[in-house]
Design a protein around this motif. Structure first.
Motif, PDB file in Angstrom:
ATOM      1  N   LEU A  50       0.841  -1.206   0.000  1.00 24.06           N
ATOM      2  CA  LEU A  50       0.000   0.000   0.000  1.00 24.06           C
ATOM      3  C   LEU A  50       0.875   1.254   0.000  1.00 24.06           C
ATOM      4  CD1 LEU A  50      -2.919  -0.857   2.487  1.00 24.06           C
ATOM      5  CD2 LEU A  50      -3.022  -0.698  -0.010  1.00 24.06           C
ATOM      6  N   GLU A  51       1.985   1.197   0.739  1.00 21.95           N
ATOM      7  CA  GLU A  51       2.898   2.353   0.780  1.00 21.95           C
ATOM      8  C   GLU A  51       3.487   2.599  -0.619  1.00 21.95           C
ATOM      9  OE1 GLU A  51       5.649   1.141   3.811  1.00 21.95           O
ATOM     10  OE2 GLU A  51       4.116   1.233   5.375  1.00 21.95           O
ATOM     11  N   LYS A  52       3.841   1.488  -1.290  1.00 22.56           N
ATOM     12  CA  LYS A  52       4.417   1.602  -2.635  1.00 22.56           C
ATOM     13  C   LYS A  52       3.393   2.204  -3.611  1.00 22.56           C
ATOM     14  CE  LYS A  52       6.769  -1.375  -5.876  1.00 22.56           C
ATOM     15  NZ  LYS A  52       6.252  -2.577  -6.483  1.00 22.56           N
ATOM     16  N   LYS A  53       2.146   1.705  -3.528  1.00 22.28           N
ATOM     17  CA  LYS A  53       1.083   2.218  -4.406  1.00 22.28           C
ATOM     18  C   LYS A  53       0.868   3.710  -4.166  1.00 22.28           C
ATOM     19  CE  LYS A  53      -1.936  -1.760  -5.062  1.00 22.28           C
ATOM     20  NZ  LYS A  53      -3.161  -2.370  -4.541  1.00 22.28           N
TER      21      LYS A  53
ATOM     22  N   GLU B 110       3.074   5.874  -3.146  1.00 25.86           N
ATOM     23  CA  GLU B 110       4.202   6.611  -3.722  1.00 25.86           C
ATOM     24  C   GLU B 110       4.057   6.696  -5.238  1.00 25.86           C
ATOM     25  OE1 GLU B 110       7.833   4.897  -2.185  1.00 25.86           O
ATOM     26  OE2 GLU B 110       7.612   6.054  -0.319  1.00 25.86           O
ATOM     27  N   GLU B 111       3.614   5.597  -5.871  1.00 28.39           N
ATOM     28  CA  GLU B 111       3.429   5.611  -7.331  1.00 28.39           C
ATOM     29  C   GLU B 111       2.308   6.572  -7.731  1.00 28.39           C
ATOM     30  OE1 GLU B 111       4.915   0.999  -7.917  1.00 28.39           O
ATOM     31  OE2 GLU B 111       2.768   1.467  -8.070  1.00 28.39           O
ATOM     32  N   ARG B 112       1.228   6.560  -6.952  1.00 19.43           N
ATOM     33  CA  ARG B 112       0.046   7.366  -7.283  1.00 19.43           C
ATOM     34  C   ARG B 112       0.312   8.857  -7.090  1.00 19.43           C
ATOM     35  NH1 ARG B 112      -3.156   4.863  -3.978  1.00 19.43           N
ATOM     36  NH2 ARG B 112      -3.252   6.450  -2.362  1.00 19.43           N
ATOM     37  N   THR B 113       1.035   9.205  -6.007  1.00 15.47           N
ATOM     38  CA  THR B 113       1.172  10.625  -5.641  1.00 15.47           C
ATOM     39  C   THR B 113       2.524  11.216  -6.053  1.00 15.47           C
ATOM     40  OG1 THR B 113       2.134  10.111  -3.492  1.00 15.47           O
ATOM     41  CG2 THR B 113      -0.281  10.276  -3.593  1.00 15.47           C
ATOM     42  N   GLY B 114       3.495  10.360  -6.299  1.00 16.30           N
ATOM     43  CA  GLY B 114       4.849  10.861  -6.578  1.00 16.30           C
ATOM     44  C   GLY B 114       5.545  11.347  -5.309  1.00 16.30           C
ATOM     45  N   LEU B 115       4.926  11.095  -4.135  1.00 18.93           N
ATOM     46  CA  LEU B 115       5.503  11.529  -2.854  1.00 18.93           C
ATOM     47  C   LEU B 115       6.112  10.337  -2.127  1.00 18.93           C
ATOM     48  CD1 LEU B 115       2.411  13.613  -1.641  1.00 18.93           C
ATOM     49  CD2 LEU B 115       4.537  14.530  -2.615  1.00 18.93           C
ATOM     50  N   THR B 116       7.011  10.634  -1.175  1.00 21.22           N
ATOM     51  CA  THR B 116       7.536   9.581  -0.315  1.00 21.22           C
ATOM     52  C   THR B 116       6.459   9.222   0.693  1.00 21.22           C
ATOM     53  OG1 THR B 116       9.710  10.550  -0.561  1.00 21.22           O
ATOM     54  CG2 THR B 116       9.426   9.027   1.288  1.00 21.22           C
ATOM     55  N   SER B 117       6.320   7.939   0.990  1.00 19.72           N
ATOM     56  CA  SER B 117       5.310   7.528   1.966  1.00 19.72           C
ATOM     57  C   SER B 117       5.566   8.243   3.304  1.00 19.72           C
ATOM     58  CB  SER B 117       5.357   6.012   2.172  1.00 19.72           C
ATOM     59  OG  SER B 117       4.423   5.644   3.151  1.00 19.72           O
ATOM     60  N   PRO B 118       4.528   8.844   3.894  1.00 22.83           N
ATOM     61  CA  PRO B 118       4.734   9.569   5.155  1.00 22.83           C
ATOM     62  C   PRO B 118       5.053   8.648   6.324  1.00 22.83           C
ATOM     63  CG  PRO B 118       2.409   9.557   4.549  1.00 22.83           C
ATOM     64  CD  PRO B 118       3.152   8.953   3.399  1.00 22.83           C
TER      65      PRO B 118
END
Ligand SMILES: CSCC[C@H](NC=O)C(=O)N[C@@H](C)C(=O)N[C@@H](CO)C(=O)O
Ligand code: FE2
Length: 235
Positions: free
Chosen positions: A205-208, A210-218
């Protein structure tokens, strides 16, 4: 989809829309939710882990109006559409102290409960382990221990103060949603053994995200060793 048993003895006054209004005027300086905090755009969608909105502070509500009723209605619609039995406002991106639930999980069956600004004033001593799922963690189920019963104070959607004693599945759903209002997620309450069974799915879920938002997982469970500070059950 799992289902609850027979109709639960929930306090009639907690039912959707019953009771008279005792709303006070908005008081922004006390940290209550403003009109902007309560604004929402239908159709609502369930926010998925690790979106930071799930960890943000949820403001208390003191405006009991048509907008609040419409928000609760929308939340029920999303909950039923996604096969849920409970939903908290932060899960639809609205950071306020509001939850809806219906342990029957089907529109027209069971009881629809709306709770605003809930407070637990007593938790049962007996803990039960139950396999929980969370709409913000699609497809992930794991055991979580929680008190079998809780006594709560809250307001209904009109602002009327209510006291409710819950046990069984309604108590379970309430506590799951109450945790959301405190920014606590169900994996925060898993034992390390149980967390291990879902760690890879959480990382996915964290990877998804990051892919969806272009952000680092908080946040990440990669190195999480079970030292997270969660509130105790009884306060
Ligand atoms: C047992 S408390 C679960 C409450 C949760 N609410 C918000 O995240 C929820 O509704 N989770 C669903 C995945 C859920 O429990 N659905 C039921 C009915 O389909 C199920 O048995 O999976
Ligand atoms: Fe949840």
């Amino acid at each position: 989809m799992r289902r609850s048993g027979p109709a639960m003895p929930l306090a009639a006054c907690a039912r959707r829309g019953l009771g008279s209004s005792s709303a006070a005027p908005p008081a922004e300086d006390e940290g209550f939710a403003t009109a902007a905090d309560l604004r929402f755009e239908p159709p609502l969608e369930v926010v998925k882990y690790p979106d930071p909105v799930l960890r943000a502070r949820n403001k208390r509500i003191n405006t009991f109006d048509a907008n609040l009723l419409a928000l609760a209605d929308e939340m029920f619609d999303v909950m039923y559409k996604t096969d849920g039995i409970g939903l908290s406002a932060p899960q639809v991106g609205v950071n306020v102290q509001l939850m809806v639930f219906n342990p029957a999980g089907v529109k027209g069956e069971g009881e629809e409960i709306v709770l605003v600004n809930p407070v637990v004033y007593k938790s049962g001593k007996r803990l039960l382990v139950f396999e929980e799922g969370c709409l913000s963690f699609p497809g992930i189920y794991a055991n979580v221990a929680r008190p079998e019963s809780v006594k709560i104070e809250a307001q209904d959607v009109t602002g009327t103060k209510i006291k409710v004693h819950l046990s069984g599945l309604p108590a379970r759903v309430f506590q799951h949603e109450f945790d959301h209002l405190l920014g606590i997620l169900f994996f925060d309450r898993m034992t390390m053994d149980v967390l291990e069974t879902v760690r890879e799915e959480l990382k996915n879920l964290e990877k998804k995200y990051e892919e969806r938002t272009g952000l680092t997982s908080p946040e990440t469970v990669e190195n999480y060793k079970g030292t997270k500070d969660v509130f105790s059950f009884s306060r």
